[in-house]
Design a protein around this motif. Structure first.
Motif, PDB file in Angstrom:
ATOM      1  N   ARG A 109      -8.844  32.453 -41.362  1.00  0.00           N
ATOM      2  CA  ARG A 109      -9.130  31.297 -42.337  1.00  0.00           C
ATOM      3  C   ARG A 109     -10.176  31.902 -43.210  1.00  0.00           C
ATOM      4  O   ARG A 109     -10.097  31.974 -44.328  1.00  0.00           O
ATOM      5  N   LEU A 110     -11.348  32.358 -42.515  1.00  0.00           N
ATOM      6  CA  LEU A 110     -12.727  32.438 -43.451  1.00  0.00           C
ATOM      7  C   LEU A 110     -12.525  33.999 -43.718  1.00  0.00           C
ATOM      8  O   LEU A 110     -13.309  34.067 -44.655  1.00  0.00           O
ATOM      9  N   GLN A 111     -11.629  34.800 -43.342  1.00  0.00           N
ATOM     10  CA  GLN A 111     -11.372  36.125 -43.900  1.00  0.00           C
ATOM     11  C   GLN A 111     -11.247  35.921 -45.413  1.00  0.00           C
ATOM     12  O   GLN A 111     -11.249  36.830 -46.242  1.00  0.00           O
ATOM     13  N   LEU A 112     -10.438  35.068 -45.702  1.00  0.00           N
ATOM     14  CA  LEU A 112     -10.252  34.805 -47.334  1.00  0.00           C
ATOM     15  C   LEU A 112     -11.412  34.769 -48.165  1.00  0.00           C
ATOM     16  O   LEU A 112     -11.152  35.233 -49.411  1.00  0.00           O
ATOM     17  N   PHE A 113     -12.527  34.246 -47.799  1.00  0.00           N
ATOM     18  CA  PHE A 113     -13.738  34.392 -48.218  1.00  0.00           C
ATOM     19  C   PHE A 113     -14.311  35.692 -48.399  1.00  0.00           C
ATOM     20  O   PHE A 113     -14.993  36.134 -49.445  1.00  0.00           O
ATOM     21  N   ALA A 114     -13.946  36.604 -47.641  1.00  0.00           N
ATOM     22  CA  ALA A 114     -14.745  37.953 -47.508  1.00  0.00           C
ATOM     23  C   ALA A 114     -14.374  38.770 -48.492  1.00  0.00           C
ATOM     24  O   ALA A 114     -15.151  39.535 -49.097  1.00  0.00           O
ATOM     25  N   GLN A 138     -14.203  38.595 -51.636  1.00  0.00           N
ATOM     26  CA  GLN A 138     -14.693  38.433 -52.606  1.00  0.00           C
ATOM     27  C   GLN A 138     -15.936  39.120 -52.852  1.00  0.00           C
ATOM     28  O   GLN A 138     -16.517  39.374 -53.962  1.00  0.00           O
ATOM     29  N   VAL A 139     -16.587  39.567 -51.772  1.00  0.00           N
ATOM     30  CA  VAL A 139     -17.687  40.434 -51.889  1.00  0.00           C
ATOM     31  C   VAL A 139     -17.368  41.898 -52.046  1.00  0.00           C
ATOM     32  O   VAL A 139     -16.434  42.529 -51.783  1.00  0.00           O
ATOM     33  N   GLN A 140     -18.184  42.390 -53.186  1.00  0.00           N
ATOM     34  CA  GLN A 140     -17.967  43.674 -53.780  1.00  0.00           C
ATOM     35  C   GLN A 140     -18.227  44.615 -52.585  1.00  0.00           C
ATOM     36  O   GLN A 140     -19.656  44.729 -52.139  1.00  0.00           O
ATOM     37  N   PRO A 141     -17.515  45.695 -52.450  1.00  0.00           N
ATOM     38  CA  PRO A 141     -17.831  46.587 -51.362  1.00  0.00           C
ATOM     39  C   PRO A 141     -18.788  47.530 -52.109  1.00  0.00           C
ATOM     40  O   PRO A 141     -19.201  47.820 -53.162  1.00  0.00           O
ATOM     41  N   ALA A 145     -17.584  50.432 -46.581  1.00  0.00           N
ATOM     42  CA  ALA A 145     -18.090  49.869 -47.769  1.00  0.00           C
ATOM     43  C   ALA A 145     -17.908  48.331 -47.767  1.00  0.00           C
ATOM     44  O   ALA A 145     -18.740  47.719 -48.101  1.00  0.00           O
ATOM     45  N   THR A 146     -16.876  48.097 -47.237  1.00  0.00           N
ATOM     46  CA  THR A 146     -16.446  46.593 -47.159  1.00  0.00           C
ATOM     47  C   THR A 146     -17.435  46.021 -46.456  1.00  0.00           C
ATOM     48  O   THR A 146     -18.087  44.878 -46.528  1.00  0.00           O
ATOM     49  N   GLY A 176     -21.025  45.795 -47.943  1.00  0.00           N
ATOM     50  CA  GLY A 176     -21.230  44.726 -48.895  1.00  0.00           C
ATOM     51  C   GLY A 176     -21.489  43.528 -48.260  1.00  0.00           C
ATOM     52  O   GLY A 176     -22.439  42.616 -48.941  1.00  0.00           O
ATOM     53  N   LEU A 177     -21.014  43.130 -47.163  1.00  0.00           N
ATOM     54  CA  LEU A 177     -20.974  41.737 -46.518  1.00  0.00           C
ATOM     55  C   LEU A 177     -22.338  41.734 -46.026  1.00  0.00           C
ATOM     56  O   LEU A 177     -23.358  40.926 -46.093  1.00  0.00           O
ATOM     57  N   ALA A 231     -13.196  33.137 -54.443  1.00  0.00           N
ATOM     58  CA  ALA A 231     -12.186  33.058 -53.517  1.00  0.00           C
ATOM     59  C   ALA A 231     -11.187  31.891 -53.666  1.00  0.00           C
ATOM     60  O   ALA A 231      -9.912  31.947 -53.394  1.00  0.00           O
ATOM     61  N   HIS A 252      -6.909  32.539 -54.089  1.00  0.00           N
ATOM     62  CA  HIS A 252      -5.912  32.347 -52.989  1.00  0.00           C
ATOM     63  C   HIS A 252      -5.508  31.044 -53.376  1.00  0.00           C
ATOM     64  O   HIS A 252      -5.064  30.242 -52.612  1.00  0.00           O
ATOM     65  N   TYR A 279     -21.763  30.978 -45.520  1.00  0.00           N
ATOM     66  CA  TYR A 279     -20.924  32.105 -45.340  1.00  0.00           C
ATOM     67  C   TYR A 279     -21.637  33.480 -45.890  1.00  0.00           C
ATOM     68  O   TYR A 279     -21.799  34.558 -45.205  1.00  0.00           O
ATOM     69  N   TYR A 280     -21.713  33.353 -47.146  1.00  0.00           N
ATOM     70  CA  TYR A 280     -22.138  34.471 -47.879  1.00  0.00           C
ATOM     71  C   TYR A 280     -23.516  35.013 -47.715  1.00  0.00           C
ATOM     72  O   TYR A 280     -23.894  36.242 -47.762  1.00  0.00           O
ATOM     73  N   LEU A 334      -6.363  26.550 -46.096  1.00  0.00           N
ATOM     74  CA  LEU A 334      -6.748  28.154 -45.674  1.00  0.00           C
ATOM     75  C   LEU A 334      -5.551  28.421 -44.765  1.00  0.00           C
ATOM     76  O   LEU A 334      -5.197  29.612 -44.978  1.00  0.00           O
ATOM     77  N   THR A 354      -3.462  31.664 -45.769  1.00  0.00           N
ATOM     78  CA  THR A 354      -3.258  33.046 -44.744  1.00  0.00           C
ATOM     79  C   THR A 354      -1.968  33.140 -44.564  1.00  0.00           C
ATOM     80  O   THR A 354      -1.494  34.354 -44.374  1.00  0.00           O
TER      81      THR A 354
END
Lengths: 238, 251
Positions: free
Chosen positions: A49-54, A56-59, B66-67, B70-71, B177, B181, B202-203, B237, B241
């Motif tokens: 579910r929360l992977q949907l948030f990830a 949006q983060v710029q690589p 890279a992904t 970024g996180l 996000a 979605h 989260y972020y 969510l 998904t």
């Protein structure tokens, strides 16, 4: 704590996925997951579910030295890492700048020097690899009814473990290989591949202070304590 | 600070997707197929890494580093530390790949969790509270968002200079996000504080206590915002998904 209660499992799983489950609580949660399918399922659901948030983060492309460092730390040779990168056009593109060239060159030189020190400190290696047969133990043979053959390079730097018959364990378990000394605690050499695939361990000094190799049945992901926790299913002395 | 200062208009185009109707546009189908294929490929690579396959490990690194970087950088902004954390992450991937069970989840979600948890730990290792910056820092009333650091104005200015001016804040990312979605309707059901709490956790990887300090709210209040926020989003969510074809594999 009662992890079997669905609402509680779900709440913990949500916090685990969000990242607000911290420190010891999170580690405990991770240890419990293999043995509590409901917990693992709830966690997988919340991670999805929360992977949907990830997204949006710029690589951000990491610098090449990160990969070189990973290779060096895992496999012990910056030279190898550099060779691997050199053979990959994408990596070559990413690499750039004279500074980095000199940096990797000096890292390679240091690694080579270290390798030389190790070599000089070691007794002269024999030519042939050492072969060790690991036989099923009476207790473990019922759980995992196969033996293994371990061949260790003469310098003790590498080990290849092959099962005598295809290995299967359920999803909640894994097999872990150990170097057992004459005295003291066994050292983990990592998890063993299932099926009939060989497992390769690259680690210097596999033979130093090792009198036997053993395979134990552990929770998926391996022993969390750093020592064998499950039954020894197979073992063989050098 | 951001190009998303007014998101209300941009979202309306997607609002129709918020229903349960199957997505019929070919572009969306192609994107879903691509997502599923990517997950499968990563899961396959993970399985090979679990068998100590170095070539697969390198391919996995190239496909995901890279992904994950970024996180990590969102949570730990100190570049040298973030690079160190990224190394630790892949070392853990190499050692723990066998514990990933593709019947039970997606590879990228597993990697993301590992990366975020390591990044969070790396910030905790540093003494003191992480200093946070966001455009909604003053939401809790009180005296502005910079009251939690204790490091004074100099620190704040340093951090502000390090932050590119057009980089979206946590709440911007959550808005993105939700647009991507089609979660707007669900998000509308959340209070601003609930959204802020989720976005910060989260972020930026903030704990309940850090979010509470950041929003100048009692800890218990923030905990219940987070819990209720997650529960309100849960159904939405899940539908999102499923639209991505991702959760079907979860037993």
């Amino acid at each position: 704590m009662d992890y079997a209660r669905p609402e509680r499992a779900d709440r913990l799983a949500a916090e685990y996925a969000l990242g607000t489950l911290r420190g010891r609580a999170r580690r405990r949660f991770e240890q419990l997951m293999p043995a509590h399918p409901a917990l693992a399922r709830a966690a997988a659901h919340w991670l999805a579910r929360l992977q949907l948030f990830a997204g949006q983060v710029q690589p951000v492309e990491p610098p090449a030295r990160v990969w070189t460092g990973i290779q060096a730390r895992l496999f012990g040779s910056a030279n190898d890492a550099q060779a691997d990168l050199g053979s990959d056009p994408a990596a070559a593109r990413r690499r750039g700048g004279q500074l980095r060239f000199w940096r990797t060159l000096s890292a390679g030189a240091i690694a080579a020097a270290l390798a030389m020190v190790v070599l000089l400190n070691r007794p002269a290696p024999e030519a042939a690899p050492l072969v060790v047969i690991l036989r099923s133990t009476p207790e473990g043979g019922q759980l995992v009814p196969t033996g293994f053959v371990a061949s260790v390079s003469a310098d003790g730097g590498a080990l290849v473990l092959k099962p005598l018959a295809p290995v299967s364990v359920d999803a909640a378990h894994a097999l872990e290989l150990w170097a057992v000394p004459k005295a003291g605690a066994p050292r983990s050499l990592g998890l063993i591949a299932t099926g009939d695939a060989p497992t390769t361990v690259k680690r210097a000094k596999l033979l130093v202070d090792t009198s036997a190799f053993a395979v134990s049945l552990e929770p998926a992901g391996g022993s969390a304590t750093g020592k064998p926790t499950g039954p020894i299913v197979s073992a063989g002395g050098i | 600070m951001s190009q998303h200062s007014d998101g209300s208009g941009a979202g309306t185009n997607n609002a129709s997707n918020a229903t349960d109707a199957p997505d019929t546009t070919s572009a969306a189908n192609a994107a879903n197929a691509a997502n599923a294929a990517r997950d499968d490929r990563l899961a396959e690579l993970m399985a090979r890494v679990a068998r100590a396959d170095r070539a697969a490990f390198e391919a996995l690194y190239r496909a995901t580093s890279a992904t994950l970087f970024g996180l990590v950088l969102r949570i730990n902004r100190e570049r040298p530390q973030a690079e160190e954390v990224l190394q630790e992450i892949y070392i853990a991937v190499w050692r723990q790949a066998a514990s990933f069970d593709r019947q039970r989840g997606q590879a990228l979600a597993w990697l993301t969790a590992l990366a975020r948890h390591r990044a969070i730990d790396s910030v905790r290792r540093k003494a003191g509270q992480p200093v946070t910056i966001s455009r909604f820092g003053a939401a809790g009333g009180g005296g502005g968002g910079g009251s939690d650091g204790g490091g004074g104005d100099a620190d704040e200015i340093d951090l502000l200079e390090r932050l590119p001016s057009d980089e979206p804040g946590p709440l911007d990312l959550l808005d993105d996000a939700s647009r991507a979605h089609a979660l707007e309707r669900c998000m509308d059901g959340l209070s601003g504080e609930q959204r802020s709490s989720l976005a910060l956790a989260y972020y930026q990887g903030l704990s309940h206590a850090e979010v509470a300090a950041h929003l100048s709210q009692p800890l218990g209040t923030v905990k219940s915002w987070v819990r209720r926020g997650l529960q309100s989003l849960r159904g939405c969510l899940d539908r999102a998904t499923q639209r991505l074809g991702r959760v079907g594999r979860v037993a």
